[in-house]
Design a protein around this motif. Structure first.
Motif, short mmCIF file in Angstrom:
data_model
loop_
_atom_site.label_atom_id
_atom_site.label_comp_id
_atom_site.label_asym_id
_atom_site.label_seq_id
_atom_site.Cartn_x
_atom_site.Cartn_y
_atom_site.Cartn_z
N ARG A 105 0.69 -1.23 0.10
CA ARG A 105 -0.01 -0.02 0.18
C ARG A 105 1.00 1.13 0.12
O ARG A 105 0.46 2.50 -0.70
CB ARG A 105 -0.85 -0.11 1.36
CG ARG A 105 -1.89 -1.14 1.37
CD ARG A 105 -3.06 -0.98 0.70
NE ARG A 105 -4.00 0.20 1.23
CZ ARG A 105 -4.54 0.16 2.15
NH1 ARG A 105 -4.94 -1.19 2.74
NH2 ARG A 105 -5.23 1.01 2.77
N HIS A 106 2.00 1.26 0.60
CA HIS A 106 3.08 2.50 0.69
C HIS A 106 4.33 2.07 0.13
O HIS A 106 5.24 1.94 1.22
CB HIS A 106 3.01 2.78 2.03
CG HIS A 106 1.54 3.14 2.76
ND1 HIS A 106 0.79 4.32 2.28
CD2 HIS A 106 0.90 2.37 3.53
CE1 HIS A 106 -0.45 4.09 2.94
NE2 HIS A 106 -0.41 3.29 3.74
N PRO A 107 4.69 1.58 -0.91
CA PRO A 107 6.03 1.09 -1.32
C PRO A 107 7.17 2.17 -1.21
O PRO A 107 8.22 1.79 -0.57
CB PRO A 107 5.76 0.74 -2.87
CG PRO A 107 4.50 1.57 -3.32
CD PRO A 107 3.69 1.81 -1.96
N ALA A 108 6.76 3.37 -1.38
CA ALA A 108 7.97 4.39 -1.32
C ALA A 108 8.27 4.73 0.16
O ALA A 108 9.32 4.51 0.41
CB ALA A 108 7.47 5.75 -1.93
N ALA A 109 7.23 4.63 0.84
CA ALA A 109 7.43 4.74 2.35
C ALA A 109 8.24 3.65 3.20
O ALA A 109 8.88 3.91 4.10
CB ALA A 109 5.88 5.41 3.17
N THR A 110 7.69 2.52 2.66
CA THR A 110 8.19 1.30 3.42
C THR A 110 9.64 1.20 2.81
O THR A 110 10.50 0.91 4.00
CB THR A 110 7.59 -0.06 3.05
OG1 THR A 110 7.41 0.07 1.49
CG2 THR A 110 6.14 0.01 3.29
N ARG A 111 10.02 1.58 1.77
CA ARG A 111 11.44 1.59 1.19
C ARG A 111 12.48 2.61 2.17
O ARG A 111 13.47 2.13 2.43
CB ARG A 111 11.60 1.77 -0.27
CG ARG A 111 12.93 1.82 -0.87
CD ARG A 111 13.49 0.54 -0.59
NE ARG A 111 12.99 -0.35 -1.83
CZ ARG A 111 13.23 -1.58 -1.97
NH1 ARG A 111 14.07 -2.28 -1.33
NH2 ARG A 111 12.47 -2.50 -2.75
N ALA A 112 11.75 3.76 2.25
CA ALA A 112 12.53 4.60 2.92
C ALA A 112 12.68 4.29 4.60
O ALA A 112 13.66 4.31 4.99
CB ALA A 112 11.51 6.01 2.94
N LEU A 113 11.59 3.56 4.86
CA LEU A 113 11.81 3.21 6.48
C LEU A 113 12.79 1.95 6.62
O LEU A 113 13.53 2.03 7.53
CB LEU A 113 10.55 2.68 6.95
CG LEU A 113 9.44 3.98 7.32
CD1 LEU A 113 8.07 3.30 7.46
CD2 LEU A 113 9.90 4.95 8.41
#
Length: 242
Positions: free
Chosen positions: A134-142
């Motif tokens: 659901r949040h690919p960019a945010a999960t990658r950053a985290l």
């Protein structure tokens, strides 16, 4: 009399036919085999904790490829042999590193209150899909934040992709930032030790030379014997894998 005998024979034949075991239909047999294969696959995934769970070839990442190659080599080695035991030790070591990482994540999740849900949140298999994030960019950053600012992975290699799915679930639960905060608290980034060569460049060589010259004859024999053992082990491993 003849009619009665005929009825008796037909009755016996019917009884024999009823007692014959029914053959399993091909569809039922294939279904059972499918579920058996799926169960074995899930157990293997839970045991190996592949860093890239969607890569069924286990060749994309170096750490997955190394573990997979060890498993393949052990499968071709005689069970109970010294080579088999050595490969088992290597495999156990690599699996243990992955279990340790998972245990750190589980500890943080339980600390956040997810006692009953921790195992489910950490469950990632080859059935997962990047498209489901659901949040690919945010999960990658985290994930990158955890890799660079904490020691939760305890490795300089790229962090395992499997934890993208865990972080995505935590984002949906609005607990991802809290998880990162706990990871910083419990597993702070360890500073790299100072390079000894840079600290004392002038004294390194003389000390090594002095220590080498101070070896007693008995110690020299032990050094040589240790080297011979390592050479014998290497020869044995190469022969056992041919």
């Amino acid at each position: 009399m003849g009619a009665s005998l005929g009825r008796l024979v037909r009755f016996c034949c019917c009884c024999c036919e009823d007692n014959e075991p029914e053959e399993k239909s091909p569809i039922l047999s294939e279904t059972l085999q499918y579920f058996d294969r799926e169960a074995k696959r899930r157990r293997a995934e839970e045991t190996n904790l592949w860093s890239e769970p969607l890569d069924k070839s286990h060749m994309e990442r170096d750490d997955d490829r190394n573990l997979y190659n060890l498993l393949q080599r052990r499968a071709k080695t005689r069970r109970g042999s010294q080579g088999y035991r050595r490969l088992s030790i290597d495999i156990h070591g690599k699996r243990q590193v992955r279990r340790d990482v998972k245990e750190r994540w589980k500890m943080i999740l339980e600390n956040l209150g997810f006692h009953a849900e921790a195992e489910s949140l950490l469950a990632v298999s080859s059935n997962c899909s990047y498209a489901s994030l659901r949040h690919p960019a945010a999960t990658r950053a985290l994930l990158n934040t955890l890799h660079h600012q904490t020691s939760v992975f305890d490795s300089k290699d790229a962090p395992p992709e499997r934890y993208l799915f865990v972080l995505d679930r935590l984002l949906i639960l609005d607990a991802a930032e809290d998880f990162v905060g706990k990871a910083r608290l419990y597993y702070p980034k360890e500073e790299s030790p100072q390079d000894e060569g840079e600290a004392e460049p002038e004294n390194t060589t003389p000390i090594l030379v002095a220590q080498t010259n101070q070896l007693t004859p008995g110690e020299e024999e032990e050094e040589l014997e240790g080297g011979s053992v390592e050479m014998d082990d290497d020869v044995f491993m190469s022969n056992s894998l041919e």
